[in-house]
Write an enzyme that holds these catalytic residues in place. Structure first.
Site, PDB file in Angstrom:
ATOM      1  N   TYR B 228       0.785  -1.252   0.012  1.00 36.32           N
ATOM      2  CA  TYR B 228      -0.004  -0.123  -0.104  1.00 36.32           C
ATOM      3  C   TYR B 228       0.713   1.296  -0.071  1.00 36.32           C
ATOM      4  CZ  TYR B 228      -4.220  -2.277  -0.129  1.00 36.32           C
ATOM      5  OH  TYR B 228      -5.340  -3.344  -0.280  1.00 36.32           O
ATOM      6  N   HIS B 382      -5.734  -3.353   6.372  1.00 35.61           N
ATOM      7  CA  HIS B 382      -5.335  -4.722   5.439  1.00 35.61           C
ATOM      8  C   HIS B 382      -4.125  -5.194   6.060  1.00 35.61           C
ATOM      9  CE1 HIS B 382      -7.477  -3.713   1.943  1.00 35.61           C
ATOM     10  NE2 HIS B 382      -7.294  -2.312   2.009  1.00 35.61           N
TER      11      HIS B 382
END
Lengths: 718, 718
Positions: B228, B382
């Site tokens: 990310y 996440h």
């Protein structure tokens, strides 16, 4: 006549030295080359450094050949003395040696330096070359001592004292004839050369030429398959090179229509993405960079100047320090390489080329499709029971795979590095391959002799622009069961998605492998047809009954005892589809015609494997039970791209919408319809009593079709 | 003060065009470059061909930026007209649009052109650049129409009409502030720039600078992990570049000690062999060639001229058509690249850098070892429940691995291409990682909020010539259980086999990863420590009870329901060894101290997986049951080479002969003896109340040892 040619050539033997694989003229060129920047100089410099280091240490593992080359190229006497001293030591030692203490009684022919005489012959092939390279530096006394103490007794031991091995028409025999013949050239003993070429009694019933006659098919295919072909290659090309150097009038490279060069070229043809097709007992990592083929390619390039060979040499990343190696290095430095031409070929098997065939079909775009279809002979003890199996390769990877050999070469912890027990219990068994298994039994009941005595028949192999196709047949693997398989690699210009052109990497071609496997019998049997696939299962268009909390084993013997049953299904009649994703980023869909009665079993290798010797690979098996006759019809289709790095996925769904098959008289009619609405009909006639350019006609869906010859692909625009 | 700087710079805004990421000066250089052979010209030629093709088709997916660049470089008005017409069309359309019909009520902020406003912001970041590139070609009337119809209402929609998103300190907010700020520069609206930088109310509580303050650690590490991080990077570097171009006096690249450049560099550091370390929800194929990092590297190189970045750019195989891209292309053409310096670093987590850390240890030889040790924070939604897990990489491959995310990105057949249900049931669970699982429960009982609220503590990270070592601690993952792990990457000059030097490819170094995992509690528990290994199991030095004909499932929940139990063992007290072979051709042996009571479970992923969504990967789990305290001690050792192509296998057996561990006061003493007779003692002090360069001493085997600081490796020659 042979004697005559011997007489004329006798005076030519050993006049100059070196003169086996490397000649004096080679040496002149090579000496110049080591002073010019290039791949040859780079290789030599590294090689010389290794020898220098080796020479600084006590002599333990004698590799005299490199020392000989270093002497020739540098003219530094130290290298010659190093080889000389080594050979003198052997000359003292050899006459005192009994048979090797580690010999295996009754199993292999024992050697003196080594436990088997094969190793002794191999050693002599290299050592005779080293001797040839330093010959000019030796005194008569030194030569005399080395020859009488080492070479003459060793030649005697390998030839007249071991007539059985020497005369044997087998690749082990080739090392022996090469060793004896090459030593004969160096020691100016034409009689040894003659025996090497024609057998001990010079009758021609044994010897190198007989080996060239018997061990390869007319196209240069070696019966045991590519893995052993590359192994067998070494003594053939080395001795042939020495013969050519010493007696060019023998025209050895033209012998049997150039069988030596054909054997080299066929070895290359039997590879995909640098690795050999792993049929039979093959270590799958073995490929075209193997030293046997480095040698073969250099010699072939030296003879032919074929620039396609440079493409292979480039991929081998290895330069030979020979005259031919120099030619290759210089050509590569000049960037003369041109793409090697990988072809679609049916390599006839057996010395007459008529004992079945190994069929390779390719779409000739770099990294694209290859189909291997194997109606080949058993291939002796290393052969697998896999008649009519196939494999599929695409975009650099195995897609429909063969297990190869179950072996971790030289890994002591894995059964001493030898073939694992699972090589027999799994890798050789029919269920480990992509061909029909009847009643869960292995072809020929696993009997090698029966396998060797019976081979499939290649019915035809043919190709045109968009289709390469082959059919074959065998009735001897199971009593009363007749197997006929036809495989076609079809490549079409893609019609679909022609408007969405954003990603330029997408294939512009659509490919299909069409497989029609017809099984006939007089009695009822169970027919299993596995597809050993490589990748992650993505989807099926039918319901799976997956084992969730306990995995059972599929069977008890013939390889079935090694399969976990992960899931099963009974697809409805019609089109069944199974899609997987290979690590090359492409999707593959296997579409098959189901009858509503057949089942599909999803398996993983690994049961009854107490020591984790097997790789846990996946397959699905289409099973038809209680059937007398059955025809498996399927289409394998590469499609789309999964690109998680660039975050796109395209065409993850098969284009195949309909598949049908009919047998109309002798004509198989396969109809394939794709998403765009396009329909194709592949018609073929695989009858054995087929006549030349025979005309065929059939009526399909009310329309009349006609074609000449074995097959035709019809495109039908609605 | 902010207002003051704004005022002085106001007149500089939009004087020239283009002037965001690409400037007029860039364009001059780029125009020259497209007439000179090189990577830039090659890239541009391909790019132009794509635009030309796109322009020939109806406008469907508008990508105006490339057209703008083509206009600037070729000065061909057709390209400018193409972009202009597209923007005029949007200017007609946009004011008429309601919120997007496909919006998801209450889930995401809806857009007008797209279903979520995030996509609209992304679109504006690119389109503002395209507009800037063609601005000079437009009439006042055209500009007026485009700005009043498209840009002004879109900016209003994204800023004052969506204050929550705009002010949000979150990477989605960064796209919005970048879009508004960049459009502000092009339209000469300094107020928009000010709002983008400091939030709608210009208080500094929101906006781009606050995002730079909060979303990265001081070293440039992004809380959700590398996968990310690279995603978040794009708007940061793009807007920063536009700020630098328009208002260099803001010194944006120096902001927070150069946080933007640090974030770019850290993204690179978080990779091995071109792929990002796949912690948390990561697609494992994602690596440094991602467009976000192509952009980041070009901009960073443009600013710093750091030749190590060229090494990365070369591996990215992609040239940006910008001024910075040109600099990269020219430098690559001149072969200026130097090896990028991959370092051993503990990246502090959280905006203060004190919320645990992500630790990378490397042996700085190309393609050699990397250890990832993860006492990092949860990393939001996440994040995985994997506190103190580790991974090991060697010779280009994963050796001890992390599953990454369970997802087939964009593959419709696999749960619509979204995160699979197995991402939650397997990939996030603790047992899917290489860390201790207590009583078969997942860390924080799988509660993300609890995870976000509690992070591990990095006790220390230190390195010297032969050792990189780190220790960390967490007590909040399980009630009443305290976990402390110390991992050391040890590299030593190899002592063994120094006489047998034949194969020059062999490593000259010997490496070990030493792992000491101490678990303490007041109560009795079951402790499981998995090692998810990549490769084929070669051998164990203890007897395996392998499941031969039926595989049971290991558990019922928390990921255990996905594991088949393939074999189990109860090794004798002493040294247990497990060796596997990775596809990189190297062997790996995990040597551990066993107490005679612990068991080892060999597992494969795949149970309770009805749709074959999981990869069938292997692990072994060391299980200690009914224990209050327990310390797992092991050494992982790469060794030897399996080379079936060249037909040799060397050092297939571990060098480790003895392993012992004692805790002497606060000092852990790990003793390692290898075949050569060499012994090593690694002593470390992982106490939390440790003081500076504290001196430590202990008595071991009757000898007294002393060291300063956290650790020392002692070599003991017998």
């Amino acid at each position: 006549m042979f004697v005559a040619s011997l007489t004329t050539s006798q005076t030519a033997i050993a006049k100059t030295s070196p003169n086996l694989v490397i000649t004096s003229a080679d040496v002149t060129n090579m000496r110049a080359a080591i002073n010019v920047e290039g791949q040859f100089k780079t290789t030599f410099t590294a090689n010389k450094a290794a020898i220098d280091q080796q020479m600084a240490e006590p002599i333990t593992v004698p590799m005299p050949q490199d020392g000989g080359i270093a002497y020739q190229l540098t003219q530094d006497e130290r290298y010659a003395r190093y080889v000389r001293d080594m050979l003198l030591t052997y000359a003292e030692l050899y006459p005192t040696l009994p048979l090797h203490p580690a010999r295996k009684v009754g199993k292999q022919n024992p050697g003196k330096l080594f436990w088997q005489s094969l190793n002794e012959a191999v050693w002599l092939v290299y050592t005779s070359q080293a001797y040839d390279l330093i010959l000019a530096s030796l005194s008569s006394a030194e030569k005399n001592k080395i020859e009488s103490g080492l070479f003459r007794p060793m030649v005697k031991f390998l030839s007249v004292d071991s007539p059985e091995t020497f005369n044997k028409v087998h690749n082990h025999g080739t090392w022996t004839t090469a060793a004896v013949g090459m030593t004969g050239y160096v020691l100016a003993e034409p009689e040894w050369v003659e025996q090497a070429l024609y057998g001990l009694d010079k009758s021609g019933k044994g010897g190198f030429l007989k080996q060239l006659d018997e061990l390869f098919s007319p196209q240069g295919y070696y019966n045991e398959g590519p893995y052993y072909q590359r192994y067998a290659l070494m003594p053939f090309v080395t001795f042939a090179k020495a013969i050519e150097t010493n007696q060019p009038e023998r025209k050895i490279f033209q012998y049997r229509n150039g069988i030596v060069l054909k054997a080299i070229d066929t070895t290359i043809q039997l590879s995909y993405n640098q690795l050999f097709f792993p049929i039979n007992d093959a270590i799958k990592d073995k490929g075209i960079d193997t030293i046997e083929l480095v040698n073969g390619v250099a010699i072939a390039y030296g003879l032919t100047g074929d620039k396609g060979l440079l493409d292979i040499a480039k991929q081998q990343k290895q330069i030979l320090l020979t005259g031919d190696g120099l030619k290759v290095a210089q050509a590569l430095d000049k960037k003369l390489a041109q793409p090697y031409d990988f072809k679609s070929v049916a390599f006839g098997d057996g010395n007459d080329g008529k004992q079945g065939a190994l069929v390779i079909m390719r779409q000739n775009v770099a990294g694209e499709q290859a189909v291997l279809f194997k109606p080949a002979a058993q291939g002796l003890g290393h052969g697998h029971f896999d008649k009519l199996t196939w494999q599929f390769y695409d975009k650099g990877e195995e897609i429909v795979s063969d297990y190869g050999a179950a072996r971790f070469l030289n890994v002591e912890a894995k059964y001493g590095g030898r073939y694992l027990p699972e090589n027999k219990t799994w890798a050789k068994q029919t269920i480990a391959h992509n061909t029909v298994v009847v009643d869960q039994a292995t072809h020929f009941n696993g009997d090698v002799e029966k396998g060797n005595a019976n081979h499939p028949e290649l019915i035809f192999f043919a190709k045109e622009q968009h289709v390469t196709i082959s059919a074959a047949h065998i009735a001897s693997v199971y009593d009363g069961v007749d197997l006929t398989r036809t495989i076609a690699l079809v490549n079409l210009p893609s019609n679909s998605n022609s408007n969405s052109s954003s990603s330029s990497n997408l294939e512009q071609k659509q490919s299909f492998v069409i497989d029609v496997f017809q099984v006939t019998s007089a009695e009822s049997h169970q027919y299993d047809l596995p597809v050993h696939y490589k990748g992650q299962l993505i989807s099926t268009n039918f319901q799976l009954a997956t084992q969730l909390t306990s995995l059972p084993v599929l069977g008890k013997e013939n390889g079935y005892q090694h399969l976990w049953l992960k899931a099963q299904a009974q697809p409805d009649a019609g089109l069944s589809q199974i899609t997987w994703l290979n690590e090359n980023g492409r999707f593959y869909t296997h579409s098959a015609i189901m009858d509503g009665d057949s089942s599909v079993l999803f398996t993983q290798i690994g049961a009854n494997d107490p020591l984790f010797n097997l790789r846990n690979e996946n397959a699905f098996i289409t099973r038809k039970s209680d059937a007398i006759n059955h025809t498996f019809v399927s289409v394998l289709e590469p499609h789309g791209e999964y690109n998680p790095s660039k975050e796109f996925t395209v065409s993850a769904v098969s284009e195949v919408k309909k598949l049908s098959h009919q047998k109309i008289n002798n004509i198989d009619v396969v109809e394939l319809a794709v998403t765009s609405g396009q329909r194709y009909v592949l018609a073929f006639n695989a009858a054995k009593n087929f006549k030349g350019k025979q005309s065929n006609s059939f009526v399909f869906n009310g329309a009349k079709y006609r074609f000449n010859g074995r097959f035709k692909l019809f495109e039908i625009n609605n």
